[in-house]
Design a protein around this motif. Structure first.
Motif, PDB file in Angstrom:
ATOM      1  N   THR A 141      15.235  -2.513  10.992  1.00 40.50           N
ATOM      2  CA  THR A 141      15.132  -2.549   9.508  1.00 40.50           C
ATOM      3  C   THR A 141      13.851  -3.962   9.125  1.00 40.50           C
ATOM      4  OG1 THR A 141      16.355  -4.478  10.379  1.00 40.50           O
ATOM      5  CG2 THR A 141      17.961  -3.385   9.590  1.00 40.50           C
ATOM      6  N   HIS A 142      14.076  -4.688   8.036  1.00 45.12           N
ATOM      7  CA  HIS A 142      12.954  -5.805   7.852  1.00 45.12           C
ATOM      8  C   HIS A 142      13.559  -6.814   6.919  1.00 45.12           C
ATOM      9  CE1 HIS A 142       9.853  -2.583   8.724  1.00 45.12           C
ATOM     10  NE2 HIS A 142      10.521  -1.458   8.138  1.00 45.12           N
ATOM     11  N   SER A 143      13.497  -8.210   7.380  1.00 41.23           N
ATOM     12  CA  SER A 143      12.801  -8.678   6.662  1.00 41.23           C
ATOM     13  C   SER A 143      12.151  -9.825   5.436  1.00 41.23           C
ATOM     14  CB  SER A 143      13.862 -10.093   7.704  1.00 41.23           C
ATOM     15  OG  SER A 143      12.090 -11.039   8.153  1.00 41.23           O
ATOM     16  N   SER A 144      12.130 -10.827   4.827  1.00 40.96           N
ATOM     17  CA  SER A 144      11.079 -11.434   4.023  1.00 40.96           C
ATOM     18  C   SER A 144       9.913 -12.200   4.898  1.00 40.96           C
ATOM     19  CB  SER A 144      11.402 -13.123   3.492  1.00 40.96           C
ATOM     20  OG  SER A 144      12.622 -13.932   3.855  1.00 40.96           O
ATOM     21  N   ALA A 145      10.153 -11.891   6.557  1.00 40.98           N
ATOM     22  CA  ALA A 145       8.868 -12.494   6.965  1.00 40.98           C
ATOM     23  C   ALA A 145       7.522 -10.996   6.867  1.00 40.98           C
ATOM     24  CB  ALA A 145       8.864 -12.496   8.436  1.00 40.98           C
ATOM     25  N   SER A 146       7.777  -9.842   6.600  1.00 37.44           N
ATOM     26  CA  SER A 146       6.857  -9.041   5.937  1.00 37.44           C
ATOM     27  C   SER A 146       7.670  -9.066   4.406  1.00 37.44           C
ATOM     28  CB  SER A 146       7.229  -8.031   7.631  1.00 37.44           C
ATOM     29  OG  SER A 146       8.031  -6.789   6.745  1.00 37.44           O
ATOM     30  N   ASP A 147       8.122  -7.400   4.157  1.00 34.67           N
ATOM     31  CA  ASP A 147       8.080  -7.602   2.648  1.00 34.67           C
ATOM     32  C   ASP A 147       9.771  -6.839   2.737  1.00 34.67           C
ATOM     33  OD1 ASP A 147       8.416  -4.838   4.226  1.00 34.67           O
ATOM     34  OD2 ASP A 147       7.477  -4.209   3.241  1.00 34.67           O
ATOM     35  N   GLY A 148      10.752  -7.453   3.724  1.00 39.21           N
ATOM     36  CA  GLY A 148      12.079  -7.438   3.153  1.00 39.21           C
ATOM     37  C   GLY A 148      11.863  -7.926   2.509  1.00 39.21           C
ATOM     38  N   ALA A 163      17.910  -4.596  15.114  1.00 32.97           N
ATOM     39  CA  ALA A 163      16.972  -4.639  15.284  1.00 32.97           C
ATOM     40  C   ALA A 163      16.083  -4.835  14.392  1.00 32.97           C
ATOM     41  CB  ALA A 163      16.435  -3.746  16.426  1.00 32.97           C
ATOM     42  N   LEU A 164      15.187  -5.938  14.505  1.00 35.42           N
ATOM     43  CA  LEU A 164      14.347  -6.533  12.999  1.00 35.42           C
ATOM     44  C   LEU A 164      13.113  -6.043  13.902  1.00 35.42           C
ATOM     45  CD1 LEU A 164      13.662  -8.362  10.685  1.00 35.42           C
ATOM     46  CD2 LEU A 164      13.843 -10.359  12.306  1.00 35.42           C
ATOM     47  N   THR A 165      12.441  -5.225  12.824  1.00 34.01           N
ATOM     48  CA  THR A 165      10.833  -4.918  13.033  1.00 34.01           C
ATOM     49  C   THR A 165      10.396  -4.756  11.975  1.00 34.01           C
ATOM     50  OG1 THR A 165      12.132  -2.452  11.978  1.00 34.01           O
ATOM     51  CG2 THR A 165      11.793  -3.361  14.994  1.00 34.01           C
ATOM     52  N   ASP A 166      10.064  -6.152  11.356  1.00 36.66           N
ATOM     53  CA  ASP A 166       8.858  -5.961  10.223  1.00 36.66           C
ATOM     54  C   ASP A 166       7.345  -5.861  10.573  1.00 36.66           C
ATOM     55  OD1 ASP A 166      10.333  -7.976   8.364  1.00 36.66           O
ATOM     56  OD2 ASP A 166      10.512  -9.346   9.823  1.00 36.66           O
ATOM     57  N   HIS A 167       6.810  -5.862   9.752  1.00 33.17           N
ATOM     58  CA  HIS A 167       5.484  -5.066   9.264  1.00 33.17           C
ATOM     59  C   HIS A 167       4.205  -6.402  10.121  1.00 33.17           C
ATOM     60  CE1 HIS A 167       6.719  -1.226   7.449  1.00 33.17           C
ATOM     61  NE2 HIS A 167       7.208  -2.598   6.546  1.00 33.17           N
ATOM     62  N   ASP A 168       3.795  -5.534  11.069  1.00 39.53           N
ATOM     63  CA  ASP A 168       2.504  -6.525  11.463  1.00 39.53           C
ATOM     64  C   ASP A 168       2.816  -7.797  12.280  1.00 39.53           C
ATOM     65  OD1 ASP A 168       1.436  -3.551  11.578  1.00 39.53           O
ATOM     66  OD2 ASP A 168       0.359  -5.023   9.566  1.00 39.53           O
ATOM     67  N   THR A 169       4.423  -7.865  11.860  1.00 40.99           N
ATOM     68  CA  THR A 169       4.255  -9.396  12.485  1.00 40.99           C
ATOM     69  C   THR A 169       5.938  -9.900  13.459  1.00 40.99           C
ATOM     70  OG1 THR A 169       4.798 -11.730  11.639  1.00 40.99           O
ATOM     71  CG2 THR A 169       5.736 -10.492  10.350  1.00 40.99           C
TER      72      THR A 169
END
Length: 293
Positions: free
Chosen positions: A6-13, A33-39
């Motif tokens: 999943t993704h959050s606003s720490a990347s592009d959610g 699991a939180l799996t943000d892009h490159d962060t």
């Protein structure tokens, strides 16, 4: 229910890390699991929210890997820390992402859409900016009717504002994840754009380069394709995971938290029989908490 991608606003959610966890709790997700892009910026906040909600939280990341066809994304699941190797990789990918964003902004101007990288950063703050943020801002400014139109007309490969970017070396990314206490898992393998005739040999090479798991279950794969990937992964010695690749309620109609290929609920086996035993072995117990020190 579980969700290992999943993704959050720490990347592009669209949800903040804590909002994502609260939303997951409302949908009866027990392991997330939180799996943000490159962060890894959202992990501490999400972990604290998960503790409050009683959700089993798996700290993660999704790294962009250099690949000759399509795209290759590598999940790091179960991170315990940010090792110097992972910190350096995140910094490298951030520089490459900024370079790409500035090139896309330039191409947009050349195509009559006056949006700058500085505008984008001012609108969305300091985070991992990318094409989804461009698309959202273009919608807000009235240049497109919806985010998908921005991709279809401007940002998809072959469209006028597409810009490729440098990815991380696969072996170095594997090492960065392992040194951070995580397990390297290839996300959505079909995104490599490798034919089925070459898929097994390609995945065998990926396994030889240190990747330990395969995300066979992903909304981008049909059920028959996911089953084929699962069988291939097991044959080659990978463990198998599944995720929704959820970015928010109004992002990608086919992506619902807790559900994956064919709209099916993600099997608990992806956690209990695949990822969890390996994390327990790696971490020496059931404590999978993340410390950003």
């Amino acid at each position: 229910m579980i969700d290992l991608h999943t993704h959050s606003s720490a990347s592009d959610g669209t949800f903040s890390p804590s909002e994502l966890v609260n939303f997951a709790a409302s949908k009866k997700i027990e392991t997330l699991a939180l799996t943000d892009h490159d962060t890894t910026d959202g992990l501490v906040e999400a972990q604290a929210a998960a503790l409050e909600k009683g959700i089993n939280f798996i700290p993660g990341i999704e790294l962009n890997i250099q690949w000759p066809t399509g795209e290759f994304h590598l999940l790091g699941l179960g991170l315990k820390r940010v090792s110097p190797e992972l910190k350096d990789m995140i910094a490298f990918l951030g520089r490459e992402r900024e370079f790409r964003n500035r090139k896309m902004a330039q191409k947009l101007k050349e195509n009559g859409i006056n949006i700058s990288y500085e505008e984008l950063a001012a609108r969305f703050g300091e985070k991992t900016l990318g094409r989804p943020h461009f698309a959202e801002y273009m919608k807000e400014k009235g240049f497109v009717k919806c985010r998908q139109q921005a991709f279809d007309n401007y940002f998809a490969k072959g469209r006028p504002c597409f810009v490729d970017r440098e990815g991380a070396d696969l072996e170095m990314a594997v090492d960065a994840i392992l040194s951070s206490g995580g397990l390297p898992v290839q996300a959505h393998p079909l995104s490599m754009y490798v034919s089925w005739g070459r898929m097994e040999e390609t995945l065998r090479s990926v396994r030889e380069r240190g990747v330990l798991g395969i995300e066979a279950w992903h909304p981008g794969a049909r059920v028959s394709e996911a089953e084929r990937l699962r069988d291939m992964a097991e044959k080659l010695g990978f463990f198998v995971t599944g995720g929704s690749d959820f970015h928010g309620e109004k992002v990608r109609a086919d992506r619902h938290i807790g559900f994956s290929s064919g709209g099916l609920k993600i099997s608990d086996d992806c956690w209990t029989k695949n990822l969890e035993p390996r994390l327990v072995e790696l971490h020496g117990g059931n404590d999978h908490s993340f410390c950003n020190q």
